[in-house]
Scaffold this motif. Structure first.
Motif, PDB file in Angstrom:
ATOM      1  N   ASP B  56      38.385  50.446  51.052  1.00  0.00           N
ATOM      2  CA  ASP B  56      37.911  50.219  49.691  1.00  0.00           C
ATOM      3  C   ASP B  56      38.181  51.492  48.883  1.00  0.00           C
ATOM      4  OD1 ASP B  56      36.601  49.066  47.527  1.00  0.00           O
ATOM      5  OD2 ASP B  56      34.648  49.884  48.116  1.00  0.00           O
ATOM      6  N   MET B  58      36.520  52.484  45.897  1.00  0.00           N
ATOM      7  CA  MET B  58      35.294  53.101  45.392  1.00  0.00           C
ATOM      8  C   MET B  58      34.259  53.219  46.507  1.00  0.00           C
ATOM      9  SD  MET B  58      35.606  53.446  41.969  1.00  0.00           S
ATOM     10  CE  MET B  58      34.222  52.963  40.959  1.00  0.00           C
ATOM     11  N   ALA B  87      38.795  46.821  43.006  1.00  0.00           N
ATOM     12  CA  ALA B  87      38.319  45.859  42.022  1.00  0.00           C
ATOM     13  C   ALA B  87      39.091  46.030  40.721  1.00  0.00           C
ATOM     14  CB  ALA B  87      36.831  46.058  41.768  1.00  0.00           C
ATOM     15  N   ARG B  88      39.405  47.274  40.423  1.00  0.00           N
ATOM     16  CA  ARG B  88      40.117  47.514  39.180  1.00  0.00           C
ATOM     17  C   ARG B  88      41.592  47.613  39.493  1.00  0.00           C
ATOM     18  NH1 ARG B  88      38.429  52.653  36.441  1.00  0.00           N
ATOM     19  NH2 ARG B  88      38.890  53.559  38.463  1.00  0.00           N
ATOM     20  N   VAL B  89      42.389  46.742  38.920  1.00  0.00           N
ATOM     21  CA  VAL B  89      43.808  46.955  39.108  1.00  0.00           C
ATOM     22  C   VAL B  89      44.446  47.236  37.767  1.00  0.00           C
ATOM     23  CG1 VAL B  89      45.959  46.078  40.038  1.00  0.00           C
ATOM     24  CG2 VAL B  89      43.833  45.554  41.162  1.00  0.00           C
ATOM     25  N   GLN B  90      44.271  48.473  37.350  1.00  0.00           N
ATOM     26  CA  GLN B  90      45.023  48.938  36.205  1.00  0.00           C
ATOM     27  C   GLN B  90      46.290  49.525  36.785  1.00  0.00           C
ATOM     28  OE1 GLN B  90      41.726  51.320  34.503  1.00  0.00           O
ATOM     29  NE2 GLN B  90      42.609  50.669  32.572  1.00  0.00           N
ATOM     30  N   GLU B  91      47.294  49.604  35.945  1.00  0.00           N
ATOM     31  CA  GLU B  91      48.570  50.111  36.421  1.00  0.00           C
ATOM     32  C   GLU B  91      48.407  51.485  37.050  1.00  0.00           C
ATOM     33  OE1 GLU B  91      53.114  49.986  34.762  1.00  0.00           O
ATOM     34  OE2 GLU B  91      51.436  49.838  33.392  1.00  0.00           O
ATOM     35  N   LYS B 107      43.665  43.121  45.555  1.00  0.00           N
ATOM     36  CA  LYS B 107      42.706  43.108  44.468  1.00  0.00           C
ATOM     37  C   LYS B 107      41.528  42.213  44.834  1.00  0.00           C
ATOM     38  CE  LYS B 107      42.138  42.086  39.650  1.00  0.00           C
ATOM     39  NZ  LYS B 107      42.481  41.224  38.556  1.00  0.00           N
ATOM     40  N   LYS B 108      40.327  42.721  44.565  1.00  0.00           N
ATOM     41  CA  LYS B 108      39.123  41.900  44.743  1.00  0.00           C
ATOM     42  C   LYS B 108      38.962  40.992  43.528  1.00  0.00           C
ATOM     43  CE  LYS B 108      36.316  45.381  47.148  1.00  0.00           C
ATOM     44  NZ  LYS B 108      35.099  46.200  47.003  1.00  0.00           N
ATOM     45  N   PRO B 109      38.547  39.748  43.618  1.00  0.00           N
ATOM     46  CA  PRO B 109      38.310  39.042  44.877  1.00  0.00           C
ATOM     47  C   PRO B 109      39.631  38.568  45.488  1.00  0.00           C
ATOM     48  CG  PRO B 109      37.642  37.715  42.967  1.00  0.00           C
ATOM     49  CD  PRO B 109      38.250  38.955  42.442  1.00  0.00           C
ATOM     50  N   PHE B 110      39.643  38.407  46.810  1.00  0.00           N
ATOM     51  CA  PHE B 110      40.896  38.038  47.477  1.00  0.00           C
ATOM     52  C   PHE B 110      40.649  36.841  48.386  1.00  0.00           C
ATOM     53  CE2 PHE B 110      38.653  41.454  49.514  1.00  0.00           C
ATOM     54  CZ  PHE B 110      38.454  40.980  50.802  1.00  0.00           C
ATOM     55  N   SER B 111      41.679  36.043  48.594  1.00  0.00           N
ATOM     56  CA  SER B 111      41.554  34.871  49.460  1.00  0.00           C
ATOM     57  C   SER B 111      41.886  35.276  50.895  1.00  0.00           C
ATOM     58  CB  SER B 111      42.508  33.787  48.980  1.00  0.00           C
ATOM     59  OG  SER B 111      43.829  34.207  49.218  1.00  0.00           O
TER      60      SER B 111
END
Lengths: 573, 126
Positions: B56, B58, B87-91, B107-111
């Motif tokens: 993770d 964070m 959780a944050r997917v900024q570039e 990226k959360k949430p994920f399958s």
């Protein structure tokens, strides 16, 4: 104005006693001349030679007339006239030549007129003529002086109004720069605009943090060179503030604009030394305080020897107040921006983490990992799942807007995107909601080729337009999705026959959190982010979104995206 | 791939997310070691030398980025592949992840499918 009057009256007053200097050596006529000219209204000084004339004139304040007796033996006319002209006080004094005969006098006059000989009296001297001429010349001298004073004053006033005009122009350019330069350091923008606008050679922005004054930026007129000064500027930074010289320190502690000739500042100060070495002769320091806390000092330096006048300084003081106002606004904006970013970081992390668990465990349950459920249980789990996903999309939208606003850009994972597949998926996704309200979705898809884009973001856009169309349709209504080609664009049209948007509200529909009155009246769920996100995504792809809507009869949203093929053909002529 | 069981280190400070990832990986036959913060993750990585670390971003004490950077700096651990959970997917988050040496991110949430395919892809790459 007062000063002008005083200067003029001094000169007019002293004209009541005309000062006459007679240069005549020792001659028979000398005493006679003195006797003729001496009177209660005239003060006469007599000197023997050019050399003596020089000394006398140096002590004499503005003689009205100089009489040169060329008849005297050994008299050097050239020497006398040069002496008269060399002295600042008698520079404009008329010179009367006394000669033996008229013809010789005219010769002298021609030769000496460049040095200020203005008239000639030939022997035998007529006392009355001589006195009249001296009086006339004295009058002329006074008038010339008055004129010179007025010309000087006029020139000064011109210069001042020019300076003031420049200050106003500078003020304007500062305001423009501030209005324009959304980003960047306010004080730096101001330092540069002021120096440039006023025509000064150097503009320096000093910042004050933790009671240290350090140079954050300096601007030099492109043709101006001051290497030592520039080095001192570049070496100064927080923690290593350097020395901004006496003037900036002075303004920092007084809190009011300070200006001074560099020569009056401490010459041993390396900063002052560097400025003097670069030929800078005047400095001005404008302190900038926000809520009575000093945040910076703008320093302006110039080579001109003329000091800045009071009006200019006053105007600059107004500029400083203006800048403080902007700096305060900017600081509040920055703080708000920071709070907002922190808030969104919190939202994105703290809300997405529990959502990960909710969606993940639900998925496991629905996959049957813990055994089978009966139909009711499965339906309930479906409701939970659908709502959790809705919550997730909401959080995702908020994060998207925050990111786009924070960084100003929408980041895209670019690839070739087949829009017909995007449309098909969106129709599929909207089907459940449509069926619940007996709304039919009709898709008319033409082959259009591919666009260069982010498939997830484009899917988000079409999903949004379609789900909106469904939400704003009457039960049993009809929604149409069209994919077609138009002028090298791929165009997706989403048409509904629903409630429409009132004309007055249409312009604001792309603003964040803007919702139509229809949406609120009918309690249609949503927070008003969808269209603003749609617009941002469309524009990030080089495309556009347009709306046509009539209240009570429906809306059409048209998304146009440049086709990939067109982009390539335009790129290669 | 040899017959030895593949070990995956999973670190997340959220117990539920941690348990979810563990359950899915165990279902796919991996042996899983768990950590609840960055410092513990780093210690367990050094001690156990797992075949993969799923971290993770964070986390308290050390973030996922920092753990990754430490792993890359030490000879024993430098080759352990890392997948970051974020959780944050900024570039810039993605760039930062790759710049410290992560192999992939989820990226959360994920399958479950996404986790499975990314883990397989990263392990297959070695």
């Amino acid at each position: 104005m007062d000063e002008t009057t005083r200067v003029l009256s001094t000169r007019t007053g002293s004209a009541s006693q005309v000062r006459v200097v007679i240069v005549g050596g020792v001659s028979a006529t000398f005493c006679q001349l003195t006797a003729v000219l001496a009177s209660p209204s005239r003060r006469v000084a007599t000197v023997a030679s050019g050399q003596e004339a020089r000394d006398t004139l140096a002590g004499e304040a503005d003689p009205a007339v100089v009489v040169v007796d060329l008849r005297a033996p050994g008299m050097d006319a050239l020497e006398v006239l040069q002496a008269v002209r060399a002295d600042e006080g008698s520079r404009m004094t008329p010179v009367l030549l006394l000669v033996d005969d008229v013809h010789g006098g005219e010769k002298w006059l021609t030769e000496l007129s460049d040095l200020g000989a203005v008239d000639v009296v030939a022997a035998p001297v007529d006392d009355e003529v001589l006195c009249a001429k001296v009086a006339l010349l004295a009058d002329l001298a006074d008038k010339t002086r008055q004129l010179a004073v007025l010309t000087d004053r006029l020139h000064d006033a011109d210069e001042r109004s020019e300076q003031h005009r420049k200050a106003l122009v500078a003020q304007q350019s500062v305001m423009l720069a501030l209005a324009d330069g959304g980003s960047g350091d306010v004080l730096s923008i101001v330092a540069q605009s002021l120096a440039r606008g006023l025509g000064w050679q150097v503009g320096v922005c000093w910042r004050v943090t933790d009671e240290q004054i350090w140079c954050s930026e300096s601007w030099l007129e492109p043709s101006f060179s001051a290497p030592t000064l520039e080095r001192l500027h570049s070496e100064s930074r927080p923690g290593n503030p350097g020395n901004p010289g006496g003037l900036v320190q002075r303004a920092a502690s007084s809190g009011v604009p300070e200006w001074a000739p560099m020569s009056e500042l401490d010459h041993d100060d390396p900063y002052v030394r560097a400025a003097l070495d670069a030929g800078l002769s005047h400095g001005l320091a404008l302190p900038i305080a926000v809520d009575s806390t000093l945040v910076g000092v703008i320093e302006l330096l110039r080579t001109s020897r003329r000091p800045p006048d009071l009006q200019t300084v006053t105007t600059l003081g107004a500029v400083a107040a203006l800048v403080a106002h902007f700096a305060r606004a900017r600081r509040t904006e920055d703080e708000t921006e920071m709070l907002k970013n922190e808030f969104f970081a919190l939202v994105s992390h703290e809300m997405l983490t529990p959502l990960t668990s909710i969606l993940g465990y639900l998925e496991d349950l629905l996959e049957g990992a813990s055994g089978e459920f009966n139909a009711d249980q499965e339906q309930d789990l479906g409701v939970i799942d659908r709502n959790a996903r809705r919550l997730f999309r909401l959080v995702d939208d908020l994060v998207f807007v925050a990111q786009a606003e924070g960084g100003g850009t929408v980041s895209l994972n670019l690839a070739s995107v087949d829009l017909s597949a995007v449309v098909a998926e969106a129709v599929d996704a909207a089907q459940t909601a449509a069926e619940a309200h007996d709304i039919g979705i009709v898709a008319r898809v033409e082959p259009v080729g591919t666009v260069r884009g982010d498939v997830r973001r484009l899917g988000q856009v079409v999903d949004h337009l379609l789900s909106n169309a469904v939400k704003f349709s009457h039960d049993g209504g009809r929604v149409e999705v069209v994919l077609r080609r138009q002028d090298g664009d791929a165009v997706i049209e989403v048409v509904d026959e629903g409630f429409g948007i009132p004309l007055a509200e249409q312009a604001a529909m792309y603003e964040r959190f803007s919702r139509s009155s229809i949406a609120s009246d009918r309690e249609i769920p949503g927070i008003g982010l969808g269209l603003s996100i749609t617009k941002m995504i469309a524009e990030a792809h080089g495309g556009s979104i347009a709306m046509r809507s009539v209240e009570a009869s429906g809306s059409t949203f048209t998304l146009a995206l440049p086709l990939e093929a067109r982009a390539i053909s335009e790129g290669s002529p | 791939m040899d017959s030895r069981v593949t070990t995956v280190l999973v670190a997340d400070d959220d117990d539920d997310v941690l348990a979810l990832v563990v359950r899915r990986l165990e279902r796919d036959g991996y042996e899983v070691i768990t950590a609840r913060d960055g410092a513990e993750a780093l210690r367990l990585a050094r001690e156990n030398l797992p075949d993969l670390a799923v971290l993770d971003v964070m986390m308290p004490h050390l973030t996922g980025y920092e753990v990754t950077r430490h792993l890359r700096q030490e000879t024993a651990t430098e080759r352990i592949p890392v997948i970051l959970l974020t959780a944050r997917v900024q570039e810039e988050d993605v760039k930062r992840g790759f710049s410290v040496g992560a192999d992939d991110y989820i990226k959360k949430p994920f399958s479950p499918q996404e986790l499975r395919s990314r883990v397989q892809a990263v392990l297959g790459r070695r």
